[in-house]
Design an enzyme around this catalytic site. Structure first.
Site, PDB file in Angstrom:
ATOM      1  N   ALA A  12      -2.845  24.914 -69.284  1.00  0.00           N
ATOM      2  CA  ALA A  12      -3.607  23.835 -69.913  1.00  0.00           C
ATOM      3  C   ALA A  12      -5.021  24.370 -70.144  1.00  0.00           C
ATOM      4  O   ALA A  12      -5.291  25.554 -69.955  1.00  0.00           O
ATOM      5  CB  ALA A  12      -3.598  22.604 -69.021  1.00  0.00           C
ATOM      6  N   GLY A  15      -6.644  26.219 -67.138  1.00  0.00           N
ATOM      7  CA  GLY A  15      -5.940  27.455 -66.836  1.00  0.00           C
ATOM      8  C   GLY A  15      -6.227  28.543 -67.847  1.00  0.00           C
ATOM      9  O   GLY A  15      -6.547  29.689 -67.486  1.00  0.00           O
ATOM     10  N   ALA A  77      -1.936  17.968 -59.562  1.00  0.00           N
ATOM     11  CA  ALA A  77      -1.887  17.757 -58.112  1.00  0.00           C
ATOM     12  C   ALA A  77      -0.706  16.870 -57.745  1.00  0.00           C
ATOM     13  O   ALA A  77      -0.232  16.070 -58.549  1.00  0.00           O
ATOM     14  CB  ALA A  77      -3.188  17.134 -57.632  1.00  0.00           C
ATOM     15  N   ASN A 103      -7.026  19.676 -58.386  1.00  0.00           N
ATOM     16  CA  ASN A 103      -7.754  18.677 -57.599  1.00  0.00           C
ATOM     17  C   ASN A 103      -6.849  18.072 -56.539  1.00  0.00           C
ATOM     18  O   ASN A 103      -6.571  16.869 -56.542  1.00  0.00           O
ATOM     19  CB  ASN A 103      -8.300  17.573 -58.514  1.00  0.00           C
ATOM     20  CG  ASN A 103      -9.746  17.822 -58.904  1.00  0.00           C
ATOM     21  OD1 ASN A 103     -10.470  18.494 -58.184  1.00  0.00           O
ATOM     22  ND2 ASN A 103     -10.150  17.294 -60.039  1.00  0.00           N
ATOM     23  N   SER A 129     -15.031  23.416 -60.276  1.00  0.00           N
ATOM     24  CA  SER A 129     -15.809  22.407 -60.990  1.00  0.00           C
ATOM     25  C   SER A 129     -16.563  23.021 -62.162  1.00  0.00           C
ATOM     26  O   SER A 129     -17.035  24.147 -62.087  1.00  0.00           O
ATOM     27  CB  SER A 129     -16.813  21.729 -60.048  1.00  0.00           C
ATOM     28  OG  SER A 129     -17.558  20.745 -60.754  1.00  0.00           O
ATOM     29  N   GLY A 130     -16.688  22.242 -63.209  1.00  0.00           N
ATOM     30  CA  GLY A 130     -17.444  22.675 -64.374  1.00  0.00           C
ATOM     31  C   GLY A 130     -16.750  22.353 -65.682  1.00  0.00           C
ATOM     32  O   GLY A 130     -17.280  22.630 -66.751  1.00  0.00           O
ATOM     33  N   GLY A 131     -15.544  21.765 -65.580  1.00  0.00           N
ATOM     34  CA  GLY A 131     -14.822  21.418 -66.792  1.00  0.00           C
ATOM     35  C   GLY A 131     -14.382  22.657 -67.548  1.00  0.00           C
ATOM     36  O   GLY A 131     -14.425  23.777 -67.035  1.00  0.00           O
ATOM     37  N   LYS A 183     -14.956  19.862 -52.463  1.00  0.00           N
ATOM     38  CA  LYS A 183     -14.812  19.524 -53.883  1.00  0.00           C
ATOM     39  C   LYS A 183     -14.661  18.020 -54.065  1.00  0.00           C
ATOM     40  O   LYS A 183     -15.201  17.432 -55.009  1.00  0.00           O
ATOM     41  CB  LYS A 183     -13.588  20.248 -54.464  1.00  0.00           C
ATOM     42  CG  LYS A 183     -13.240  19.852 -55.912  1.00  0.00           C
ATOM     43  CD  LYS A 183     -14.400  20.113 -56.883  1.00  0.00           C
ATOM     44  CE  LYS A 183     -13.968  20.135 -58.334  1.00  0.00           C
ATOM     45  NZ  LYS A 183     -13.311  18.939 -58.832  1.00  0.00           N
ATOM     46  N   HIS A 186     -18.032  16.548 -53.734  1.00  0.00           N
ATOM     47  CA  HIS A 186     -18.720  16.865 -54.995  1.00  0.00           C
ATOM     48  C   HIS A 186     -18.366  15.832 -56.054  1.00  0.00           C
ATOM     49  O   HIS A 186     -19.239  15.293 -56.749  1.00  0.00           O
ATOM     50  CB  HIS A 186     -18.323  18.268 -55.459  1.00  0.00           C
ATOM     51  CG  HIS A 186     -18.605  18.554 -56.911  1.00  0.00           C
ATOM     52  ND1 HIS A 186     -17.802  18.067 -57.930  1.00  0.00           N
ATOM     53  CD2 HIS A 186     -19.582  19.261 -57.516  1.00  0.00           C
ATOM     54  CE1 HIS A 186     -18.285  18.452 -59.094  1.00  0.00           C
ATOM     55  NE2 HIS A 186     -19.360  19.184 -58.859  1.00  0.00           N
ATOM     56  N   ASN A 187     -17.072  15.532 -56.198  1.00  0.00           N
ATOM     57  CA  ASN A 187     -16.649  14.574 -57.218  1.00  0.00           C
ATOM     58  C   ASN A 187     -17.142  13.170 -56.908  1.00  0.00           C
ATOM     59  O   ASN A 187     -17.485  12.406 -57.812  1.00  0.00           O
ATOM     60  CB  ASN A 187     -15.127  14.579 -57.336  1.00  0.00           C
ATOM     61  CG  ASN A 187     -14.607  15.775 -58.101  1.00  0.00           C
ATOM     62  OD1 ASN A 187     -15.262  16.816 -58.159  1.00  0.00           O
ATOM     63  ND2 ASN A 187     -13.427  15.662 -58.683  1.00  0.00           N
ATOM     64  N   GLU A 190     -20.597  13.061 -57.937  1.00  0.00           N
ATOM     65  CA  GLU A 190     -20.565  12.998 -59.405  1.00  0.00           C
ATOM     66  C   GLU A 190     -20.382  11.551 -59.869  1.00  0.00           C
ATOM     67  O   GLU A 190     -21.069  11.091 -60.793  1.00  0.00           O
ATOM     68  CB  GLU A 190     -19.417  13.872 -59.908  1.00  0.00           C
ATOM     69  CG  GLU A 190     -19.199  13.888 -61.400  1.00  0.00           C
ATOM     70  CD  GLU A 190     -17.956  14.687 -61.760  1.00  0.00           C
ATOM     71  OE1 GLU A 190     -17.105  14.152 -62.489  1.00  0.00           O
ATOM     72  OE2 GLU A 190     -17.836  15.842 -61.299  1.00  0.00           O
ATOM     73  N   ARG A 445     -18.051 -11.214 -32.272  1.00  0.00           N
ATOM     74  CA  ARG A 445     -16.784 -10.557 -31.960  1.00  0.00           C
ATOM     75  C   ARG A 445     -16.377 -10.827 -30.504  1.00  0.00           C
ATOM     76  O   ARG A 445     -15.195 -11.022 -30.203  1.00  0.00           O
ATOM     77  CB  ARG A 445     -16.891  -9.041 -32.192  1.00  0.00           C
ATOM     78  CG  ARG A 445     -17.093  -8.651 -33.645  1.00  0.00           C
ATOM     79  CD  ARG A 445     -17.134  -7.138 -33.829  1.00  0.00           C
ATOM     80  NE  ARG A 445     -15.808  -6.558 -33.672  1.00  0.00           N
ATOM     81  CZ  ARG A 445     -15.492  -5.620 -32.784  1.00  0.00           C
ATOM     82  NH1 ARG A 445     -16.427  -5.177 -31.937  1.00  0.00           N
ATOM     83  NH2 ARG A 445     -14.274  -5.131 -32.716  1.00  0.00           N
ATOM     84  N   HIS A 451     -14.316  -8.901 -27.439  1.00  0.00           N
ATOM     85  CA  HIS A 451     -14.369  -7.475 -27.761  1.00  0.00           C
ATOM     86  C   HIS A 451     -15.474  -6.726 -27.025  1.00  0.00           C
ATOM     87  O   HIS A 451     -15.635  -5.524 -27.221  1.00  0.00           O
ATOM     88  CB  HIS A 451     -14.530  -7.289 -29.276  1.00  0.00           C
ATOM     89  CG  HIS A 451     -13.307  -7.699 -30.042  1.00  0.00           C
ATOM     90  ND1 HIS A 451     -12.101  -7.074 -29.902  1.00  0.00           N
ATOM     91  CD2 HIS A 451     -13.121  -8.692 -30.950  1.00  0.00           C
ATOM     92  CE1 HIS A 451     -11.207  -7.647 -30.701  1.00  0.00           C
ATOM     93  NE2 HIS A 451     -11.798  -8.635 -31.341  1.00  0.00           N
TER      94      HIS A 451
END
Length: 482
Positions: A12, A15, A77, A103, A129-131, A183, A186-187, A190, A445, A451
């Protein structure tokens, strides 16, 4: 005997571009795709005349590789990765390396690392990452998994990665799922960065009444200053882009946002770790809210509220938005780093937090000048508990506070949704608040569920229960988790 340095499965866009990147750096690459026509078209097209070998079966792919064989998967994935691993294992030998560059969710990568190692092979799960542009010209790479595999893969990965001040935006992250966890965070960051920018855009559009061209000028100016980043840069360009009729294309795009799940995974991981990842959580929920477009259109006819009305100094308020955006961005990264810090303890990873900032300095979607300051902060104090406590960032928060509050107040007072900005301010106020109302919460609680609670006049770790009504007993339930 094989002649290719590495094999790649999955042609794709990402890749293909990674293969072209590897070949341009002097590495020979063999490629395979389940659909044979993709291999044929690639070899006869972009890859023609290059040191790239097309193969039409996994057996053929493996036969072309130098030992130890390195096979990188750039496929969807999920179960497809597991199926491909099972197909590759019988074809490989001890010490060969399987790499997942998709991913994948980090628990899957941890499980796969253990499984592949049990077969005498090595496994790497790496964030990429970086498209498509990053894949071709230099991505940010975040590898983790079998540490013994790193030296074999390091020359390729660091050669093809982006560079920041001459240093590769790629280094070993840690064992099992560490690379894909970083990662994932990171997302998540983002998601937060994008939502913050969108809220700044909506404030300028709906509150200040600015046109796309006017906002383009603002983002152009911001990109020359402390907000200099890839996402500010592309926002500048998007606002200037015209449709065929000469009007701003951005105004014609339907306001429903998509997502692939990594932001959701980040929020879930934060809940599992008990880390307040409020801004990124709001960014995910904002996309969910945007998805119910038709319902929102109907609600707008019924839930009629205040119309935004601006009075004041427009230039000053734009400056306030810039300051608020920068302050909220700091909070977003502070939360993301707090999550990584907590997960490192949970999973036994030794994460290099300054090194992670360096990996994000180039190639990736959240790349920005700002990340250099994060690296500096961890270089000065490797055990820094929260980015907000680093002098550089605490000073910015102090100097930006008035702007931050004015922007959030204006959004709330004028009915303009700004969930990421306001949650960032609430986190900042909560984090610096010496006494929160959780004492009352614990009393509640203990009242309804026995509790227990701790007392200010007793040692930490000593728990108490009160018979609040005089009708209950003295038996307490399990102690609360902090």
């Amino acid at each position: 005997m094989g002649t290719s340095d590495i094999g790649l499965i999955g042609l794709a866009v990402m890749g293909e571009n990674l293969v072209m990147n590897m070949e341009s750096k002097g590495f020979s690459v063999s490629v395979y795709n389940r659909t044979a026509d993709k291999v044929k078209n690639f070899i006869e097209g972009r890859a023609k005349g290059k040191n790239i070998v097309g193969t039409y079966s996994l057996n053929e792919l493996i036969s072309t590789l130098k030992k130890p064989r390195k096979v990188m998967m750039m496929i969807k994935a999920g179960s497809a990765v597991d199926d491909m691993i099972d197909a590759l294992i019988p074809l490989l030998e001890s010490g060969d390396i399987i790499i997942d560059g998709g991913n994948s969710h980090f628990p899957d990568t941890a499980r796969r690392t253990e499984y592949v190692e049990s077969k005498g092979l090595l496994y790497i799960g790496t964030g990429v990452s970086g498209g498509e542009e990053g894949a071709l010209k230099g991505p940010s790479l975040m590898p983790g998994g079998s540490s013994a595999a790193w030296e074999s893969v390091k020359p390729i990965f660091q050669s093809i990665s982006a560079k920041a001040d001459g240093a590769p935006c790629c280094d070993w992250v840690g064992e099992n799922g560490a690379g894909h966890f970083v990662k994932m965070v990171h997302n998540g960051i983002e998601y937060g960065d994008m939502q913050l920018i969108c809220e700044a855009y909506q404030l300028m559009k709906d509150y200040l009444g600015m046109s796309a061209d006017e906002m383009h000028e603002v983002f152009s100016d911001w990109n020359e200053k402390e907000l200099d980043s890839y996402l500010i840069e592309i926002t500048r360009d998007i606002l200037a882009f015209k449709d065929t009729d000469g009007s701003p294309l951005v105004d014609k795009i339907l306001d429903t946002a998509g997502q692939k799940g990594t932001g959701k995974w980040t929020a879930i991981a934060a809940l599992d770790e008990g880390v307040a990842l409020t801004l990124i959580g709001e960014a995910v929920f904002s996309r969910c809210l945007s998805a119910i477009k038709e319902e929102r259109v109907e609600a707008a006819k019924v839930l009629i509220g205040k119309k935004p009305e601006f009075t004041g100094d427009k230039k000053q308020f734009i400056e306030d938005i810039k300051n608020a955006l920068y302050a909220a961005k700091i909070v977003s990264y502070a939360q993301g780093y707090a999550l990584m810090r907590s997960a490192a303890k949970t999973y036994g990873w030794s994460l290099n937090y300054g090194g992670i900032a360096l990996m994000w300095r180039g190639g990736c979607i959240i790349r920005s000048v700002f990340l250099g300051k994060i690296k500096d902060a961890f270089d000065k104090e490797s055990e820094l508990k929260n980015l907000l406590l680093a002098p550089y960032f605490s000073n910015i928060m102090k100097n930006s506070e008035d702007s931050f509050r004015r922007v959030c107040a204006a959004a709330l007072s004028n009915g303009i949704p700004a969930p990421a900005l306001t949650s960032a301010l609430c986190y900042y106020d909560g984090y610096r608040c010496e006494r929160l109302p959780a004492n009352l919460l614990q009393a509640q609680r203990d009242y309804f569920g026995a509790h227990t609670y701790e007392r200010t006049d007793a040692k930490r770790g000593e728990f108490f229960h009160t018979n609040w009504t005089g009708e209950g007993g003295d038996t307490a339930a399990t102690q609360y988790n902090v």
